[in-house]
Write a protein that holds these residues in place. Structure first.
Motif, PDB file in Angstrom:
ATOM      1  N   MET A   9       0.843  -1.198   0.000  1.00 37.34           N
ATOM      2  CA  MET A   9       0.000   0.000   0.000  1.00 37.34           C
ATOM      3  C   MET A   9       0.879   1.249   0.000  1.00 37.34           C
ATOM      4  O   MET A   9       1.867   1.331   0.737  1.00 37.34           O
ATOM      5  CB  MET A   9      -0.893   0.016   1.244  1.00 37.34           C
ATOM      6  N   GLN A  10       0.520   2.247  -0.795  1.00 36.73           N
ATOM      7  CA  GLN A  10       1.259   3.504  -0.779  1.00 36.73           C
ATOM      8  C   GLN A  10       1.011   4.241   0.538  1.00 36.73           C
ATOM      9  O   GLN A  10      -0.045   4.099   1.169  1.00 36.73           O
ATOM     10  CB  GLN A  10       0.818   4.382  -1.950  1.00 36.73           C
ATOM     11  N   GLU A  11       1.992   5.029   0.942  1.00 35.86           N
ATOM     12  CA  GLU A  11       1.849   5.763   2.201  1.00 35.86           C
ATOM     13  C   GLU A  11       0.849   6.905   2.043  1.00 35.86           C
ATOM     14  O   GLU A  11       0.571   7.365   0.925  1.00 35.86           O
ATOM     15  CB  GLU A  11       3.202   6.307   2.657  1.00 35.86           C
ATOM     16  N   LEU A  12       0.321   7.338   3.170  1.00 37.53           N
ATOM     17  CA  LEU A  12      -0.627   8.433   3.166  1.00 37.53           C
ATOM     18  C   LEU A  12       0.088   9.764   2.939  1.00 37.53           C
ATOM     19  O   LEU A  12       1.317   9.837   2.924  1.00 37.53           O
ATOM     20  CB  LEU A  12      -1.396   8.464   4.487  1.00 37.53           C
ATOM     21  N   SER A  13      -0.697  10.822   2.810  1.00 43.25           N
ATOM     22  CA  SER A  13      -0.131  12.153   2.583  1.00 43.25           C
ATOM     23  C   SER A  13       0.841  12.538   3.694  1.00 43.25           C
ATOM     24  O   SER A  13       0.578  12.312   4.884  1.00 43.25           O
ATOM     25  CB  SER A  13      -1.260  13.189   2.523  1.00 43.25           C
ATOM     26  N   LYS A  14       1.960  13.136   3.319  1.00 44.44           N
ATOM     27  CA  LYS A  14       2.947  13.590   4.305  1.00 44.44           C
ATOM     28  C   LYS A  14       2.395  14.744   5.144  1.00 44.44           C
ATOM     29  O   LYS A  14       2.901  15.017   6.231  1.00 44.44           O
ATOM     30  CB  LYS A  14       4.239  14.007   3.602  1.00 44.44           C
ATOM     31  N   LYS A  15       1.363  15.431   4.656  1.00 44.25           N
ATOM     32  CA  LYS A  15       0.820  16.568   5.395  1.00 44.25           C
ATOM     33  C   LYS A  15       0.306  16.168   6.774  1.00 44.25           C
ATOM     34  O   LYS A  15       0.433  16.921   7.738  1.00 44.25           O
ATOM     35  CB  LYS A  15      -0.318  17.211   4.604  1.00 44.25           C
ATOM     36  N   ILE A  16      -0.295  14.965   6.863  1.00 51.03           N
ATOM     37  CA  ILE A  16      -0.945  14.605   8.118  1.00 51.03           C
ATOM     38  C   ILE A  16       0.060  14.325   9.226  1.00 51.03           C
ATOM     39  O   ILE A  16      -0.315  14.262  10.402  1.00 51.03           O
ATOM     40  CB  ILE A  16      -1.884  13.399   7.943  1.00 51.03           C
ATOM     41  N   SER A  17       1.330  14.185   8.882  1.00 55.34           N
ATOM     42  CA  SER A  17       2.350  13.999   9.913  1.00 55.34           C
ATOM     43  C   SER A  17       2.840  15.334  10.476  1.00 55.34           C
ATOM     44  O   SER A  17       3.615  15.360  11.438  1.00 55.34           O
ATOM     45  CB  SER A  17       3.544  13.221   9.341  1.00 55.34           C
ATOM     46  N   LEU A  18       2.381  16.445   9.895  1.00 56.45           N
ATOM     47  CA  LEU A  18       2.876  17.758  10.289  1.00 56.45           C
ATOM     48  C   LEU A  18       2.031  18.409  11.375  1.00 56.45           C
ATOM     49  O   LEU A  18       2.358  19.484  11.868  1.00 56.45           O
ATOM     50  CB  LEU A  18       2.939  18.675   9.058  1.00 56.45           C
ATOM     51  N   PHE A  19       0.905  17.769  11.759  1.00 55.81           N
ATOM     52  CA  PHE A  19       0.091  18.296  12.852  1.00 55.81           C
ATOM     53  C   PHE A  19      -0.672  17.144  13.486  1.00 55.81           C
ATOM     54  O   PHE A  19      -0.777  16.049  12.925  1.00 55.81           O
ATOM     55  CB  PHE A  19      -0.876  19.382  12.366  1.00 55.81           C
ATOM     56  N   THR A  20      -1.182  17.375  14.699  1.00 58.10           N
ATOM     57  CA  THR A  20      -1.906  16.342  15.427  1.00 58.10           C
ATOM     58  C   THR A  20      -3.414  16.526  15.213  1.00 58.10           C
ATOM     59  O   THR A  20      -3.857  17.445  14.532  1.00 58.10           O
ATOM     60  CB  THR A  20      -1.614  16.433  16.931  1.00 58.10           C
ATOM     61  N   ASP A  21      -4.175  15.633  15.830  1.00 57.88           N
ATOM     62  CA  ASP A  21      -5.611  15.880  15.905  1.00 57.88           C
ATOM     63  C   ASP A  21      -5.832  17.087  16.812  1.00 57.88           C
ATOM     64  O   ASP A  21      -4.911  17.568  17.477  1.00 57.88           O
ATOM     65  CB  ASP A  21      -6.337  14.650  16.453  1.00 57.88           C
ATOM     66  N   SER A  22      -7.041  17.584  16.852  1.00 62.99           N
ATOM     67  CA  SER A  22      -7.346  18.731  17.705  1.00 62.99           C
ATOM     68  C   SER A  22      -7.204  18.348  19.169  1.00 62.99           C
ATOM     69  O   SER A  22      -7.922  17.470  19.667  1.00 62.99           O
ATOM     70  CB  SER A  22      -8.770  19.230  17.439  1.00 62.99           C
ATOM     71  N   VAL A  23      -6.293  19.006  19.860  1.00 59.18           N
ATOM     72  CA  VAL A  23      -6.117  18.743  21.291  1.00 59.18           C
ATOM     73  C   VAL A  23      -7.341  19.224  22.067  1.00 59.18           C
ATOM     74  O   VAL A  23      -7.737  18.621  23.063  1.00 59.18           O
ATOM     75  CB  VAL A  23      -4.830  19.415  21.804  1.00 59.18           C
ATOM     76  N   ILE A  24      -7.958  20.307  21.596  1.00 57.09           N
ATOM     77  CA  ILE A  24      -9.155  20.824  22.262  1.00 57.09           C
ATOM     78  C   ILE A  24     -10.254  19.774  22.238  1.00 57.09           C
ATOM     79  O   ILE A  24     -10.866  19.455  23.268  1.00 57.09           O
ATOM     80  CB  ILE A  24      -9.643  22.116  21.583  1.00 57.09           C
ATOM     81  N   ARG A  25     -10.553  19.243  21.061  1.00 59.01           N
ATOM     82  CA  ARG A  25     -11.602  18.243  20.959  1.00 59.01           C
ATOM     83  C   ARG A  25     -11.209  16.946  21.674  1.00 59.01           C
ATOM     84  O   ARG A  25     -12.061  16.243  22.233  1.00 59.01           O
ATOM     85  CB  ARG A  25     -11.923  17.971  19.495  1.00 59.01           C
ATOM     86  N   ARG A  26      -9.913  16.631  21.695  1.00 55.86           N
ATOM     87  CA  ARG A  26      -9.446  15.453  22.437  1.00 55.86           C
ATOM     88  C   ARG A  26      -9.748  15.611  23.926  1.00 55.86           C
ATOM     89  O   ARG A  26     -10.179  14.668  24.603  1.00 55.86           O
ATOM     90  CB  ARG A  26      -7.950  15.251  22.234  1.00 55.86           C
ATOM     91  N   MET A  27      -9.535  16.824  24.454  1.00 53.65           N
ATOM     92  CA  MET A  27      -9.787  17.049  25.878  1.00 53.65           C
ATOM     93  C   MET A  27     -11.276  16.981  26.210  1.00 53.65           C
ATOM     94  O   MET A  27     -11.644  16.618  27.331  1.00 53.65           O
ATOM     95  CB  MET A  27      -9.203  18.387  26.307  1.00 53.65           C
ATOM     96  N   THR A  28     -12.141  17.302  25.249  1.00 51.63           N
ATOM     97  CA  THR A  28     -13.575  17.097  25.472  1.00 51.63           C
ATOM     98  C   THR A  28     -13.871  15.615  25.648  1.00 51.63           C
ATOM     99  O   THR A  28     -14.656  15.218  26.525  1.00 51.63           O
ATOM    100  CB  THR A  28     -14.386  17.675  24.303  1.00 51.63           C
ATOM    101  N   ARG A  29     -13.242  14.779  24.825  1.00 46.56           N
ATOM    102  CA  ARG A  29     -13.456  13.336  24.956  1.00 46.56           C
ATOM    103  C   ARG A  29     -12.917  12.821  26.280  1.00 46.56           C
ATOM    104  O   ARG A  29     -13.540  11.966  26.939  1.00 46.56           O
ATOM    105  CB  ARG A  29     -12.793  12.611  23.777  1.00 46.56           C
ATOM    106  N   ILE A  30     -11.761  13.331  26.696  1.00 46.51           N
ATOM    107  CA  ILE A  30     -11.188  12.913  27.983  1.00 46.51           C
ATOM    108  C   ILE A  30     -12.069  13.373  29.134  1.00 46.51           C
ATOM    109  O   ILE A  30     -12.291  12.638  30.109  1.00 46.51           O
ATOM    110  CB  ILE A  30      -9.747  13.464  28.121  1.00 46.51           C
ATOM    111  N   SER A  31     -12.613  14.582  29.023  1.00 45.72           N
ATOM    112  CA  SER A  31     -13.523  15.074  30.059  1.00 45.72           C
ATOM    113  C   SER A  31     -14.732  14.151  30.184  1.00 45.72           C
ATOM    114  O   SER A  31     -15.173  13.838  31.304  1.00 45.72           O
ATOM    115  CB  SER A  31     -13.981  16.495  29.722  1.00 45.72           C
ATOM    116  N   ALA A  32     -15.276  13.721  29.060  1.00 48.30           N
ATOM    117  CA  ALA A  32     -16.438  12.826  29.086  1.00 48.30           C
ATOM    118  C   ALA A  32     -16.083  11.485  29.719  1.00 48.30           C
ATOM    119  O   ALA A  32     -16.880  10.904  30.464  1.00 48.30           O
ATOM    120  CB  ALA A  32     -16.979  12.639  27.674  1.00 48.30           C
ATOM    121  N   THR A  33     -14.877  10.999  29.431  1.00 46.68           N
ATOM    122  CA  THR A  33     -14.438   9.720  29.975  1.00 46.68           C
ATOM    123  C   THR A  33     -14.453   9.725  31.500  1.00 46.68           C
ATOM    124  O   THR A  33     -14.854   8.744  32.143  1.00 46.68           O
ATOM    125  CB  THR A  33     -13.025   9.379  29.467  1.00 46.68           C
ATOM    126  N   TYR A  34     -14.021  10.846  32.096  1.00 49.25           N
ATOM    127  CA  TYR A  34     -13.911  10.923  33.559  1.00 49.25           C
ATOM    128  C   TYR A  34     -15.066  11.701  34.195  1.00 49.25           C
ATOM    129  O   TYR A  34     -15.004  12.019  35.389  1.00 49.25           O
ATOM    130  CB  TYR A  34     -12.577  11.564  33.938  1.00 49.25           C
TER     131      TYR A  34
END
Length: 390
Positions: free
Chosen positions: A1-26
């Motif tokens: 399989m060919q590799e995915l776009s190199k762009k997606i390695s240059l930033f993460t997922d949204s940390v803000i939205r990640r913290m909403t998920r973590i808040s819901a978890t706890y």
């Protein structure tokens, strides 16, 4: 399989939205992602109920329903101090998130540069990278978050295509003074640079600070793309209604980009929300009074607990200093805060290009009872979270 776009390695997922998920978890009080937990204005909700039964339910014109653009143009004309043509100077987008992406893609070619003030809302860097451009970061220096004029001009000397200006600023709550904006305008004119403004918190500016629209400065409308949304002003963040105001030559291109990104914003929501543009000044005065009250609850409470924090000039965020805990990883601190204290926050490092890991962001767009409960939990933060030995 060919590799995915190199762009997606240059930033993460949204940390803000990640913290909403973590808040819901706890089951933590979510003071991370900035959305209100109170109802939108009743006239908008009443209109939505009518629209649910009567429509429209099909596509609107891709760049915005006519009545929505008519009301929006009248509203923006008052704010910018000039007559805005609803048919040639506006495009309605799926939130200001899409508005910013459209603005950058309309202006910037791959390989060109974009100035971003740091700290910054996390989407700006990702938007620039996704557009194939190169970000140039200019520091806003705490605690007042002022910029160094020489550093800013050095960034302009790299001949950027655009500068992104978030005013009032997320996450630090800075409101740029007219003098600062005039200096930026001088450089934009000198180096022939466009300015993209994100002004979603335009009506949440605490006295004695005053919001100045960059596009209203002499000669700046022609090179400014003013982005905003209804999300924060009318407490409808989930409706995803944003817009760009700019000269016809720019909007013509922006409409093309917008059309192929999302086709158009939701037509029933446009039909319900456009009446908000017709509210009197009293609505906006009451909105500011509401957020001033909520700011005072949180900041006075933090003061009484001896927690060091910023004093925002606008928007509804506050940065807390967590230096005393000795954490070298502010994301880890926020995860511990959510799990053990029951408060969701955003690590400051997600907003800074500089290596800043001693700040976390909370928001206060919550009902009073929630804010008081959050302070009750924060009262025990120092005893629950043990200091790390460095």
């Amino acid at each position: 399989m060919q590799e995915l776009s190199k762009k997606i390695s240059l930033f993460t997922d949204s940390v803000i939205r990640r913290m909403t998920r973590i808040s819901a978890t706890y089951n933590a009080i979510n003071l991370s992602q900035g959305f209100p937990d109170f109802q939108p204005p009743k006239p908008i909700l009443d209109r939505l109920a009518e629209v649910a039964h009567n429509g429209p339910h099909q596509y609107a014109i891709t760049w915005g329903a006519q009545n929505f653009r008519d009301a929006l143009a009248e509203y923006r004309s008052r704010l910018l101090g000039r007559t805005i043509d609803p048919n040639s100077e506006i495009v309605v987008t799926c939130g200001s998130t899409e508005a910013m992406m459209v603005a950058i893609m309309t202006l910037v070619n791959p390989g060109e540069k974009v100035i971003i003030f740091s700290p910054f809302y996390e989407n700006y860097g990702a938007d620039t990278i996704l557009s194939g451009a190169e970000p140039i970061y200019v520091s806003l220096n705490p605690p007042e978050f002022t910029f160094n004029p020489d550093e800013l001009e050095a960034a302009f000397q790299q001949h950027p295509k655009a500068l992104i200006l978030c005013n009032p600023s997320n996450p630090c709550g800075k409101v740029f003074t007219r003098k600062e904006l005039e200096y930026i305008a001088t450089l934009a004119d000198k180096y022939d640079t466009y300015v993209i403004t994100d002004e979603v918190y335009e009506h949440i500016v605490y006295k004695p600070n005053v919001h100045t629209y960059f596009a209203s400065l002499p000669g700046m409308y022609e090179r400014t793309l003013t982005c905003s949304s209804l999300s924060k002003t009318y407490s409808i963040t989930g409706w995803r209604l944003g817009h760009i105001t700019a000269p016809p030559s720019i909007i013509e291109g922006a409409r093309k980009i917008h059309d192929f990104l999302t086709v158009g914003a939701a037509s029933p929501l446009q039909e319900a929300a456009y009446i908000g543009f017709k509210f009197s000044q009293q609505y906006y005065d009451d909105l500011l009074a509401l957020y001033t009250h909520k700011k005072n609850i949180l900041l006075d409470g933090l003061d009484s607990l001896g927690i060091i924090h910023t004093n925002p000039q606008g928007a509804y965020y506050v940065l807390l200093d967590i230096s005393e805990f000795g954490f070298t990883d502010d994301l880890e601190f926020c995860e511990v805060l959510a799990r053990d204290v029951g408060i969701g926050a955003v690590p400051g490092s997600s907003f800074f290009k500089e290596p800043v890991n001693y700040l976390i962001r909370l928001h206060f767009a919550k009902d009073d009872a929630t804010l008081y409960e959050a302070l009750n939990r924060l009262e025990h933060m120092k005893s629950i979270i043990k200091r790390r030995v460095i």
